[in-house]
Every structure is written in structure tokens, then in C-alpha cells.
Design a protein around this motif. Sequence first.
Motif, PDB file in Angstrom:
ATOM      1  N   LEU A   1       0.811  -1.221   0.000  1.00  0.00           N
ATOM      2  CA  LEU A   1       0.000   0.000   0.000  1.00  0.00           C
ATOM      3  C   LEU A   1       0.839   1.264   0.000  1.00  0.00           C
ATOM      4  N   SER A   2       2.135   1.116  -0.265  1.00  0.00           N
ATOM      5  CA  SER A   2       2.995   2.288  -0.405  1.00  0.00           C
ATOM      6  C   SER A   2       3.896   2.093  -1.611  1.00  0.00           C
TER       7      SER A   2
ATOM      8  N   LYS B   1       1.514   6.316   8.382  1.00  0.00           N
ATOM      9  CA  LYS B   1       0.778   7.234   7.512  1.00  0.00           C
ATOM     10  C   LYS B   1      -0.003   6.477   6.442  1.00  0.00           C
ATOM     11  N   SER B   2       0.656   5.515   5.774  1.00  0.00           N
ATOM     12  CA  SER B   2      -0.031   4.768   4.719  1.00  0.00           C
ATOM     13  C   SER B   2      -1.152   3.913   5.293  1.00  0.00           C
ATOM     14  N   ALA B   3      -0.940   3.347   6.487  1.00  0.00           N
ATOM     15  CA  ALA B   3      -1.993   2.547   7.125  1.00  0.00           C
ATOM     16  C   ALA B   3      -3.179   3.420   7.509  1.00  0.00           C
ATOM     17  N   TYR B   4      -2.887   4.635   7.966  1.00  0.00           N
ATOM     18  CA  TYR B   4      -3.951   5.561   8.368  1.00  0.00           C
ATOM     19  C   TYR B   4      -4.834   5.925   7.181  1.00  0.00           C
ATOM     20  N   PHE B   5      -4.206   6.303   6.070  1.00  0.00           N
ATOM     21  CA  PHE B   5      -4.992   6.705   4.898  1.00  0.00           C
ATOM     22  C   PHE B   5      -5.703   5.513   4.263  1.00  0.00           C
ATOM     23  N   THR B   6      -5.111   4.340   4.366  1.00  0.00           N
ATOM     24  CA  THR B   6      -5.789   3.143   3.869  1.00  0.00           C
ATOM     25  C   THR B   6      -7.048   2.872   4.679  1.00  0.00           C
TER      26      THR B   6
END
Length: 285
Positions: A70-71, A79-84
Motif C-alpha cells: 500500500l505504499s 501514515k499509509s496505514a492511516y490513509f488506507t
Amino acid sequence: MGAYTFHISNPILPIKLLESNATVDELIEGESKTWKKDLVQAIFRQEEAKCICNIPISIKGMDDKVIWGLSDKGLFSVKSAYFTDLEKIKHKTGETSNSDQNERIWRKVWRLTSSGKVKQFLWKALNGIPPTRSNLFKRMVVDNSTCPICNREEETALHVLWDCPASVDVWSEEFSPVKKWRRNYADFMSVWSDFHSKLEDEKLHIIATMLHCLWRRRNDLVFEGKFKGPSVLFQLALQGVEAIKLAQEKPRESQLRTTDSLRILWRPPRLEFMKVYVDAALDTK
């Protein structure tokens, strides 16, 4: 390669063709680095076998490694986990008219003429993250969630800023824009939505400053044992609003005066003259 889920066409057949603990590499030719198409087609359904055989295989023989798909760089980040997670929630709930309303609310918050610290506090309050007793209790920082002012109810953002009897006294002051408003709101976002839809910008500015003053009064009581009455607090909020208004007007007035003076002082030269502008520095030594 990514994550895929395939259905085995005959659950008994693979056991005969492969061992029970077989791994994916047994479906790949070791030297040519290609799929064993006959074996794949014997195990999986036709459509799935075709998809599997179309998956490219690295010819470099590099060791497998775990990547975060996812990045862009394949590395995990909060950050990437949050937006996912935000995207998953958005797809789950679907787009509604509420999203447009919330966007308008946030836009108006950042356009307030209030100070930066007032806007930052509003952002925290609307997201439910101020360090209230309720939030601190959930994080096991304090041993109870009771409001330190009234010692009756759980201290949430809604309580300390709107429902607490001490806050009600402030909102009931003579010049309050929300003097007789209802109290049965579900959360602080609901209260602010009403403020946003029913109040003019000038009154909303007063309300925003008053909310920040209420939070500061709460902190003064908790950490210094000091407590301001409703009249004093309301006057402080009004003074804060006036101070911000004056601070924002002075630069504009100064700029206008400077522009006017330049317009008055500068004159174009007569036809037989030419103006030359120079700059110089003087060394007194």
C-alpha cells in the motif's frame, strides 16, 4: 507479486500431485523460471490457472521478502496505514450529503478570523481528541473520568464546553449569542454544526474564542486551582476578539497609508528631464 485467493477445483487431486506441505515454488520450473502450466491447470480451475500463469516470475532468483503493497516503496508506515483505513471507512459508509456538510464546516473553521491557537483547539475538539478526563481515562492516564469542575458527569469535549453547569452559566450571559439554545446534543460536532448553520461570522468568531476560554479555565482549575466566573470569562473572550480584530486591521491600514504616500510623493518628470534612481552606502570609517 501481490495477494491472490484461488479456489482449488478438486480438493482431493492436489494431494496426489503434491505433498500436503508443498509451497508455490513447486509450481515453477527451477531453471527456466516459468510456471509448470500442466500442473497448475490440473490443480486449479481454468480461469484461475490462466491468471496464475500470467503472473510474472522474477528471473533474478532473488529471495522472497515481505513488502507493504500500500505504499510506493513497499515499506510500511503509519501514515499509509492511516490513509488506507480512511479509504476503507469511506467505501464502507459511502458518499453522503454529510461529507459535503463536514467539508463546509472545516472550511469555515480555517477561515475564522480567530487566532491560530483557537483554530487548533477547535480542530481537536471537533475530532474528539482534547485531553479530557474521559480520553485520559481510556488511555489509563487518570483513575476516573469525572468532570473536575462539577464532579458529576463524565468529562467529554461536549460536557466541558457545553453541558457542564459551569459552562451553561457562561453561555447564559446577557450578551451570549446562544443564550437560550438547547442542551441535548449527541456530541460536540453536532453543537458546532448548529453554530455553523445559524450564526453569522462575527458571532461565530466570539463563540470560537469563548470555547477556547472555557478550555483554558478548565486547565487553570486543574493545574493551578484558579477558577474564573462566567462574567469575567465572557469579557475575556470579547476582549480577545477585539484584540485579534485590531491586530488584523493595523497592517492593512499601514499598507494603505504607505501606498497613498507613495502615490502622493512620486511625480513623473517633465518632458525635458529624466529621473534616475540610485542607491548608495556610506562607510563612516
